[in-house]
Design an enzyme around this catalytic site. Structure first.
Site, mmCIF file in Angstrom:
data_model
loop_
_atom_site.group_PDB
_atom_site.id
_atom_site.type_symbol
_atom_site.label_atom_id
_atom_site.label_comp_id
_atom_site.label_asym_id
_atom_site.label_seq_id
_atom_site.Cartn_x
_atom_site.Cartn_y
_atom_site.Cartn_z
ATOM 1 N N ARG A 1 24.402 -5.195 0.038
ATOM 2 C CA ARG A 1 24.461 -6.221 1.087
ATOM 3 C C ARG A 1 25.855 -6.841 1.211
ATOM 4 O O ARG A 1 26.264 -7.218 2.313
ATOM 5 C CB ARG A 1 23.421 -7.307 0.817
ATOM 6 C CG ARG A 1 22.033 -6.769 1.095
ATOM 7 C CD ARG A 1 20.975 -7.803 0.943
ATOM 8 N NE ARG A 1 19.765 -7.316 1.575
ATOM 9 C CZ ARG A 1 18.566 -7.812 1.354
ATOM 10 N NH1 ARG A 1 18.416 -8.827 0.520
ATOM 11 N NH2 ARG A 1 17.518 -7.319 1.977
ATOM 12 N N LYS B 1 -1.238 1.247 5.586
ATOM 13 C CA LYS B 1 -2.256 0.694 6.477
ATOM 14 C C LYS B 1 -1.950 0.807 7.969
ATOM 15 O O LYS B 1 -0.816 0.619 8.394
ATOM 16 C CB LYS B 1 -2.431 -0.792 6.163
ATOM 17 C CG LYS B 1 -3.054 -1.040 4.821
ATOM 18 C CD LYS B 1 -3.095 -2.526 4.576
ATOM 19 C CE LYS B 1 -3.841 -2.826 3.284
ATOM 20 N NZ LYS B 1 -3.767 -4.256 2.980
ATOM 21 N N GLY C 1 11.202 -1.480 4.609
ATOM 22 C CA GLY C 1 10.732 -1.454 3.220
ATOM 23 C C GLY C 1 10.779 -0.154 2.473
ATOM 24 O O GLY C 1 11.845 0.323 2.075
ATOM 25 N N GLY D 1 12.001 -6.814 7.332
ATOM 26 C CA GLY D 1 11.181 -7.587 8.269
ATOM 27 C C GLY D 1 11.786 -7.661 9.653
ATOM 28 O O GLY D 1 11.085 -7.527 10.673
HETATM 29 P P1 AMP Z 1 3.826 0.350 3.737
HETATM 30 O O1 AMP Z 1 4.362 -0.816 2.943
HETATM 31 O O2 AMP Z 1 2.690 0.016 4.607
HETATM 32 O O3 AMP Z 1 4.928 1.121 4.448
HETATM 33 O O4 AMP Z 1 3.184 1.328 2.665
HETATM 34 C C1 AMP Z 1 3.910 1.919 1.644
HETATM 35 C C2 AMP Z 1 2.951 2.363 0.583
HETATM 36 O O5 AMP Z 1 2.012 3.252 1.125
HETATM 37 C C3 AMP Z 1 3.609 3.072 -0.566
HETATM 38 O O6 AMP Z 1 3.536 2.258 -1.709
HETATM 39 C C4 AMP Z 1 2.773 4.343 -0.732
HETATM 40 O O7 AMP Z 1 2.437 4.618 -2.069
HETATM 41 C C5 AMP Z 1 1.524 4.023 0.063
HETATM 42 N N1 AMP Z 1 0.819 5.227 0.490
HETATM 43 C C6 AMP Z 1 1.309 6.265 1.167
HETATM 44 N N2 AMP Z 1 0.381 7.230 1.314
HETATM 45 C C7 AMP Z 1 -0.739 6.802 0.699
HETATM 46 C C8 AMP Z 1 -2.020 7.359 0.494
HETATM 47 N N3 AMP Z 1 -2.338 8.551 0.958
HETATM 48 N N4 AMP Z 1 -2.934 6.621 -0.192
HETATM 49 C C9 AMP Z 1 -2.609 5.411 -0.680
HETATM 50 N N5 AMP Z 1 -1.406 4.831 -0.502
HETATM 51 C C10 AMP Z 1 -0.473 5.507 0.173
#
Ligand code: AMP
Length: 397
Positions: free
Chosen positions: A35, A198, A354, A377
């Protein structure tokens, strides 16, 4: 959009909001100076012009309380090293002492003022506090993309006190241009790759980008909500049952807008959420009971890579599998490789938000993509189509 390149800073004091919220070890040594390095071009330009620089930033979450742990005095040496200037420090960011330290600065000198968040007024966006901060400089520069989505005193409110003398720093300009290149002026075909855990956290992004993209590649944990909604069997895979209708609605909207949606055809399933669990490769819509999908399979990698290689503009947010476990990182690595290859062939690729940024850094993809966003963010909110307060305040007449 005005940047520091539109001003001559000779004899001027530039008050720059930077994002030096850097990680530190238990002895408070800076462990990653990315940064600070990112803000260097803006500071160098001002110093080269013959101006002086006052840097203001937050560090951690001191919640309005003064504490040694969050004092910026611990980062002065690192900032000096990166900037190649002996950076001065004052243990306040407003008031007589801070104002005097700023007034005493000679051309080419750099001053770091104490943590903005030692004052609760900072996060509240207090106008009086912002006015006090504004006394430190002649020209306000916002180079803190990472906090641009916050309407804090130093990131947004302060801009009103510099009606004719405010601009973006070069990092901020690069971030905004990269997003613009995807959302407004991207050469077709435009492909978005969205992964992560999600659907619910990505839904607003998907809705906002549908009108500008040609292909939507979906991977990661959110896959299974889509597959279940379509009637597939997903075993114990992660799923947001209450988002199934939303998933179907996205697919309908994508069809209406002629956006091609690619979901993983095959999946690496495991009999536990463990790197050493037993695995097999199955059709995504036919996952056996008691097994869960943790990565995309080889057919999917091939299909996704082909779409990526045919793209001219690429946006990537979110891993394709549980990349933290090496046995389920293959899909994410392969997609990173495909994006790297497409970029080499002339595509513009933006990685942001992230976990994908962490992945890109860990696996040395930084030089293989066009741009890696520094603002988690802020980047996500831009992709969601939200106006960032820190940006709007500088653009306002
Ligand atoms: P996000 O913060 O929503 O971008 O999610 C990132 C997280 O999604 C990471 O920690 C991954 O381990 C998780 N992730 C990716 N694919 C899967 C999966 N098939 N099942 C569970 N978690 C997952």
């Amino acid at each position: 959009m005005k940047t520091v390149n539109d001003f001559n800073f000779k004899g001027k004091k530039a008050l720059i909001r930077v994002d030096f919220n850097v990680p530190q070890d238990e002895n408070l040594n800076v462990t990653d100076n990315t940064r600070i390095v990112s803000a260097k071009p803006t500071i160098d330009k001002i110093v080269k012009d013959g101006g002086s620089v006052i840097l203001m930033t937050h560090l951690g979450r001191p919640k309005g309380e003064v504490s040694d742990k969050y004092s910026l005095k611990h980062i002065v040496d690192e900032v000096s090293k990166v900037l190649d200037v002996a950076v001065k420090f004052v243990d306040e960011c407003v008031g007589v002492e801070a104002e005097q330290a700023a007034a005493d600065l000679q051309a080419g000198e750099v001053l770091l003022v104490e943590n903005l968040r030692f004052h609760s007024e900072e996060e509240k966006g207090d106008a009086e506090f912002a006015k006090q901060l504004s006394k430190l400089g002649d020209i306000y520069v916002n180079d803190a993309f990472g906090t641009a989505h916050r309407a804090h005193a130093s990131t947004a409110v302060i801009a009103q006190y510099f009606p004719a003398a405010k601009c973006f720093g070069l990092l901020m300009a690069k971030e905004l241009n990269a997003i613009q290149k995807v959302l407004k002026t991207g050469e077709k075909p435009v492909t978005a790759i969205l992964g992560g855990s999600k659907v619910s956290s990505k839904i607003t992004i998907i809705e906002n980008i549908l009108p500008v993209i040609d292909n939507l590649i979906i991977g990661g944990g959110m896959t299974y909500t889509f597959i279940k909604a379509q009637g597939g069997k997903i075993g114990k895979s992660i799923c947001e049952d209450d988002k199934q209708a939303l998933a179907l609605d996205i697919l309908k909207k994508a069809k209406e807008k002629n956006v091609k949606v690619y979901l993983p055809e095959d999946t690496v399933v495991a009999d536990g959420f463990d790197n050493n669990a037993n695995t097999q490769i199955v059709e995504t819509k036919n996952i056996p009971d008691d097994w869960e999908g943790l990565d995309v399979g080889p057919k999917t990698i091939e299909a996704f890579s082909k779409v990526i290689l045919d793209s001219k503009t690429i946006l990537w947010n979110g891993p394709l599998g549980v990349f933290e476990m090496p046995n389920f990182a293959k899909g994410t690595i392969a997609i990173g490789d495909a994006i790297g290859a497409a970029t080499k062939n002339g595509a513009f690729s933006l990685v942001g938000g992230g976990d994908s940024v962490a992945f890109v850094k860990q696996n040395n993809y930084t030089d293989k993509v066009s741009y890696v966003s520094t603002g988690g963010g802020a980047m996500l909110e831009s992709l969601e189509g939200k106006e960032l307060p820190g940006v709007a305040a500088v653009l306002k007449d």
